[in-house]
Design an enzyme around this catalytic site. Sequence first.
Site, PDB file in Angstrom:
ATOM      1  N   HIS A 131      75.651 -11.344  76.011  1.00 36.81           N
ATOM      2  CA  HIS A 131      75.117 -10.080  75.797  1.00 36.81           C
ATOM      3  C   HIS A 131      74.925  -9.626  77.290  1.00 36.81           C
ATOM      4  O   HIS A 131      75.091  -8.177  77.585  1.00 36.81           O
ATOM      5  CB  HIS A 131      73.789 -10.200  74.990  1.00 36.81           C
ATOM      6  CG  HIS A 131      72.973  -9.162  75.022  1.00 36.81           C
ATOM      7  ND1 HIS A 131      73.046  -8.203  73.836  1.00 36.81           N
ATOM      8  CD2 HIS A 131      72.075  -8.436  75.963  1.00 36.81           C
ATOM      9  CE1 HIS A 131      72.016  -7.328  73.978  1.00 36.81           C
ATOM     10  NE2 HIS A 131      71.492  -7.530  75.097  1.00 36.81           N
ATOM     11  N   GLU A 132      74.185 -10.235  78.062  1.00 37.56           N
ATOM     12  CA  GLU A 132      73.786  -9.839  79.438  1.00 37.56           C
ATOM     13  C   GLU A 132      75.098  -9.389  80.270  1.00 37.56           C
ATOM     14  O   GLU A 132      74.975  -8.567  81.317  1.00 37.56           O
ATOM     15  CB  GLU A 132      72.751 -10.982  80.188  1.00 37.56           C
ATOM     16  CG  GLU A 132      71.353 -11.129  79.220  1.00 37.56           C
ATOM     17  CD  GLU A 132      70.646  -9.689  79.060  1.00 37.56           C
ATOM     18  OE1 GLU A 132      70.770  -9.158  80.085  1.00 37.56           O
ATOM     19  OE2 GLU A 132      69.706  -9.848  78.289  1.00 37.56           O
ATOM     20  N   HIS A 178      75.709  -5.813  79.787  1.00 35.96           N
ATOM     21  CA  HIS A 178      74.974  -4.990  80.850  1.00 35.96           C
ATOM     22  C   HIS A 178      75.340  -5.093  82.269  1.00 35.96           C
ATOM     23  O   HIS A 178      75.711  -4.114  82.978  1.00 35.96           O
ATOM     24  CB  HIS A 178      73.617  -5.315  80.819  1.00 35.96           C
ATOM     25  CG  HIS A 178      73.089  -5.363  79.423  1.00 35.96           C
ATOM     26  ND1 HIS A 178      73.119  -3.974  78.731  1.00 35.96           N
ATOM     27  CD2 HIS A 178      72.123  -6.057  78.637  1.00 35.96           C
ATOM     28  CE1 HIS A 178      72.451  -4.227  77.646  1.00 35.96           C
ATOM     29  NE2 HIS A 178      71.776  -5.246  77.641  1.00 35.96           N
TER      30      HIS A 178
END
Length: 346
Positions: A17-18, A21
């Site tokens: 998920h990170e 980003h």
Amino acid sequence: MKIVIAIVMFSFIILFHELGHFLLAKKNKIRVNEFCLGLGPTLIGFTRGETKYSIKLLPFGGACMMEGEDDDSDAEGSFGSKSVWARICVVAAGPIFNFILAFLFALIVLGVAGFDRPVITGVREGFPAEEQGLAEGDVITKLNGKRIHFYREVSSYTFFHAGETLDVTYERDGQEYTCTIEPEYDEESGSYLMGIYGTYARTRGTVLETLQYSVYEIRYWINTTIDSLRMLVTGGVGFNELSGPVGIVKNIGDNYDASKEAGVLSVVLTMLNYSIMLSANLGVMNLLPIPALDGGRLVFLLVEAVRRKKIPPEKEGMVHFVGLVLLLLLMVAVMFNDIRKLVMGG
């Protein structure tokens, strides 16, 4: 062993998920100060270029810390210095990467084990399905206009729409038929039933079908998460039924114990299948318009895009801070509820 597996699963899903980003931040030339796995004090880390990469003490969570993400920074490459659409892409990338990861896991699971087709294997005597002429071998294709691809979708639809009249579309010998069924309440199971039996046994498809059904798999879990949230809001699900990290670790352990007797492959597929659910769930939850979550940040960015004017960072920061405090309080409450259920054996 079960706790280690749970930590690895959590860590990998959150890290991916990170990573979404991180990659979109780098693509848009936003300065990333730190990319870390875990929370708390740094155990190990190194700096490459402008970014510090580290592993924290507590093996839950992670972060992609961008310059000016939570404050008004004039530094070169700060988050706020980029266009609103660049910032929207960076924020949305986390949840999108969760869906991508879930799809990749689904490809593996469905490629190896196949998928459960919505085929009726038996009809219960005296129930509405028998009265409407449904029979063994019929393939359910739609329920109230909703396309059905897996047998478990039949069960989940009737669960989330308990007692509702069902317009059932099914195929028999290449022909399509429709009927209307009023589910009957069954005292023994405590639920409304059409009166059909199916199988969750999986059959393998072609490469094209595997790709296609992997998309359906992600859609199934997204819809399941949304329907569960709807039931929570409307009171269909009580607080006692919520699970946090402790409850999820227990569920992972239970699934591990149930699958290990069948061998290593069974354990791997079971854990991957559970990871599909977790990753899709995390993607949906992060898109909710709640302050401190990606969805809450996207709301502010979309408002900015419409009005073509930034919302004062201090005001947005305060909203996110309040949202974060409330989320932490909810997490603590859910964690204690999980522990209580474990202690009480419920």
